[in-house]
Design a protein around this motif. Structure first.
Motif, PDB file in Angstrom:
ATOM      1  N   ARG A 170      15.759  -1.513  -2.178  1.00 23.14           N
ATOM      2  CA  ARG A 170      15.237  -0.265  -1.627  1.00 23.14           C
ATOM      3  C   ARG A 170      13.778  -0.466  -1.240  1.00 23.14           C
ATOM      4  O   ARG A 170      13.043  -1.175  -1.923  1.00 23.14           O
ATOM      5  CB  ARG A 170      15.339   0.857  -2.668  1.00 23.14           C
ATOM      6  N   ILE A 171      13.372   0.154  -0.145  1.00 17.61           N
ATOM      7  CA  ILE A 171      11.964   0.141   0.258  1.00 17.61           C
ATOM      8  C   ILE A 171      11.431   1.552   0.146  1.00 17.61           C
ATOM      9  O   ILE A 171      11.978   2.470   0.758  1.00 17.61           O
ATOM     10  CB  ILE A 171      11.777  -0.393   1.687  1.00 17.61           C
ATOM     11  N   ASN A 172      10.392   1.715  -0.612  1.00 15.22           N
ATOM     12  CA  ASN A 172       9.750   3.020  -0.715  1.00 15.22           C
ATOM     13  C   ASN A 172       8.776   3.178   0.452  1.00 15.22           C
ATOM     14  O   ASN A 172       9.162   3.483   1.548  1.00 15.22           O
ATOM     15  CB  ASN A 172       9.081   3.190  -2.070  1.00 15.22           C
ATOM     16  N   ALA A 173       7.537   2.913   0.249  1.00 17.85           N
ATOM     17  CA  ALA A 173       6.549   3.086   1.313  1.00 17.85           C
ATOM     18  C   ALA A 173       6.452   1.832   2.182  1.00 17.85           C
ATOM     19  O   ALA A 173       6.661   0.712   1.718  1.00 17.85           O
ATOM     20  CB  ALA A 173       5.185   3.400   0.728  1.00 17.85           C
ATOM     21  N   MET A 174       6.151   2.048   3.445  1.00 12.90           N
ATOM     22  CA  MET A 174       5.864   0.973   4.395  1.00 12.90           C
ATOM     23  C   MET A 174       4.615   1.393   5.145  1.00 12.90           C
ATOM     24  O   MET A 174       4.385   2.596   5.357  1.00 12.90           O
ATOM     25  CB  MET A 174       7.005   0.758   5.388  1.00 12.90           C
ATOM     26  N   GLY A 175       3.848   0.416   5.582  1.00 11.26           N
ATOM     27  CA  GLY A 175       2.669   0.830   6.323  1.00 11.26           C
ATOM     28  C   GLY A 175       1.817  -0.317   6.791  1.00 11.26           C
ATOM     29  O   GLY A 175       2.246  -1.476   6.794  1.00 11.26           O
ATOM     30  N   TRP A 176       0.607   0.062   7.191  1.00  9.29           N
ATOM     31  CA  TRP A 176      -0.333  -0.884   7.770  1.00  9.29           C
ATOM     32  C   TRP A 176      -1.719  -0.689   7.182  1.00  9.29           C
ATOM     33  O   TRP A 176      -2.162   0.450   6.971  1.00  9.29           O
ATOM     34  CB  TRP A 176      -0.399  -0.699   9.290  1.00  9.29           C
ATOM     35  N   TYR A 177      -2.374  -1.802   6.955  1.00  7.94           N
ATOM     36  CA  TYR A 177      -3.773  -1.842   6.568  1.00  7.94           C
ATOM     37  C   TYR A 177      -4.486  -2.723   7.571  1.00  7.94           C
ATOM     38  O   TYR A 177      -3.855  -3.462   8.335  1.00  7.94           O
ATOM     39  CB  TYR A 177      -3.927  -2.408   5.152  1.00  7.94           C
ATOM     40  N   ARG A 178      -5.794  -2.664   7.564  1.00 12.17           N
ATOM     41  CA  ARG A 178      -6.558  -3.550   8.448  1.00 12.17           C
ATOM     42  C   ARG A 178      -7.843  -3.983   7.772  1.00 12.17           C
ATOM     43  O   ARG A 178      -8.351  -3.311   6.872  1.00 12.17           O
ATOM     44  CB  ARG A 178      -6.862  -2.860   9.779  1.00 12.17           C
ATOM     45  N   GLN A 179      -8.336  -5.123   8.244  1.00  7.17           N
ATOM     46  CA  GLN A 179      -9.588  -5.644   7.704  1.00  7.17           C
ATOM     47  C   GLN A 179     -10.413  -6.210   8.845  1.00  7.17           C
ATOM     48  O   GLN A 179      -9.993  -7.157   9.524  1.00  7.17           O
ATOM     49  CB  GLN A 179      -9.323  -6.727   6.656  1.00  7.17           C
ATOM     50  N   ALA A 180     -11.564  -5.604   9.049  1.00  7.49           N
ATOM     51  CA  ALA A 180     -12.501  -6.070  10.065  1.00  7.49           C
ATOM     52  C   ALA A 180     -13.451  -7.084   9.423  1.00  7.49           C
ATOM     53  O   ALA A 180     -13.635  -7.086   8.206  1.00  7.49           O
ATOM     54  CB  ALA A 180     -13.276  -4.897  10.633  1.00  7.49           C
ATOM     55  N   PRO A 181     -14.064  -7.947  10.231  1.00  7.54           N
ATOM     56  CA  PRO A 181     -14.987  -8.945   9.679  1.00  7.54           C
ATOM     57  C   PRO A 181     -16.098  -8.302   8.856  1.00  7.54           C
ATOM     58  O   PRO A 181     -16.744  -7.355   9.311  1.00  7.54           O
ATOM     59  CB  PRO A 181     -15.541  -9.628  10.933  1.00  7.54           C
ATOM     60  N   GLY A 182     -16.282  -8.799   7.658  1.00  6.24           N
ATOM     61  CA  GLY A 182     -17.344  -8.298   6.808  1.00  6.24           C
ATOM     62  C   GLY A 182     -17.050  -6.988   6.123  1.00  6.24           C
ATOM     63  O   GLY A 182     -17.916  -6.431   5.444  1.00  6.24           O
TER      64      GLY A 182
ATOM     65  N   GLU B 109       6.418  -1.489  -0.141  1.00  7.07           N
ATOM     66  CA  GLU B 109       6.631  -1.358  -1.576  1.00  7.07           C
ATOM     67  C   GLU B 109       8.131  -1.279  -1.803  1.00  7.07           C
ATOM     68  O   GLU B 109       8.779  -0.317  -1.375  1.00  7.07           O
ATOM     69  CB  GLU B 109       5.951  -0.109  -2.119  1.00  7.07           C
ATOM     70  N   THR B 110       8.669  -2.293  -2.444  1.00  4.16           N
ATOM     71  CA  THR B 110      10.109  -2.301  -2.711  1.00  4.16           C
ATOM     72  C   THR B 110      10.374  -1.806  -4.125  1.00  4.16           C
ATOM     73  O   THR B 110       9.462  -1.738  -4.967  1.00  4.16           O
ATOM     74  CB  THR B 110      10.699  -3.705  -2.570  1.00  4.16           C
ATOM     75  N   ALA B 111      11.612  -1.482  -4.382  1.00  3.82           N
ATOM     76  CA  ALA B 111      12.011  -1.062  -5.718  1.00  3.82           C
ATOM     77  C   ALA B 111      13.394  -1.623  -6.022  1.00  3.82           C
ATOM     78  O   ALA B 111      14.256  -1.675  -5.136  1.00  3.82           O
ATOM     79  CB  ALA B 111      12.027   0.460  -5.815  1.00  3.82           C
ATOM     80  N   ARG B 112      13.559  -2.065  -7.242  1.00  3.00           N
ATOM     81  CA  ARG B 112      14.877  -2.537  -7.671  1.00  3.00           C
ATOM     82  C   ARG B 112      15.138  -2.028  -9.082  1.00  3.00           C
ATOM     83  O   ARG B 112      14.198  -1.849  -9.868  1.00  3.00           O
ATOM     84  CB  ARG B 112      14.971  -4.060  -7.616  1.00  3.00           C
ATOM     85  N   PRO B 113      16.393  -1.791  -9.395  1.00  2.00           N
ATOM     86  CA  PRO B 113      16.699  -1.258 -10.727  1.00  2.00           C
ATOM     87  C   PRO B 113      16.477  -2.313 -11.806  1.00  2.00           C
ATOM     88  O   PRO B 113      16.817  -3.490 -11.641  1.00  2.00           O
ATOM     89  CB  PRO B 113      18.174  -0.865 -10.616  1.00  2.00           C
TER      90      PRO B 113
END
Length: 122
Positions: free
Chosen positions: A29-41, A97-101
């Protein structure tokens, strides 16, 4: 679990780009999915997330310009980026974020994609 991101690239300010990220492997199962970003510095920051129920959350800086969505059948998350600005330039990372029993409960695990560069020229 592996995440394969695609999309990104170079675009002029005001343009659009789309990102996708497909998850594969032993997924229950997949709970949340999404995107993050990182700029230089700078530190990595949240861009947008979507829950299994379709609820979305956006950073204030991208509200109204970016749209996050997911295809549960394909275990894929998307990010459509419109009206891009130079300050959107960063490496974008998909996140699930996955989930397993396990026993009487569920065990959550977070996975990150390899990162894809988005560059917006002024």
């Amino acid at each position: 679990v592996q995440l394969q991101a695609s999309g990104g690239g170079l675009v002029q300010a005001g343009g659009s780009l789309g990102l996708s990220c497909a998850a594969s492997g032993n997924i229950v199962r997949i709970n949340a999915m999404g995107w993050y970003r990182q700029a230089p510095g700078k530190e990595r920051e949240l861009v947008a997330t979507v829950t299994s129920g379709g609820n979305t959350n956006y950073a204030d800086s991208v509200k109204g310009r970016f749209t996050v969505s997911r295809d549960n059948a394909k275990n894929t998350v998307y990010l459509q980026m419109n009206s891009l600005k130079p300050e959107d330039t960063a490496v974008y990372y998909c996140h699930i974020e996955t989930a397993r029993p396990i026993g009487p409960g569920w065990l959550s695990t977070v996975y990150w994609g390899q990162g894809t560069q988005v560059t917006v020229s002024s």
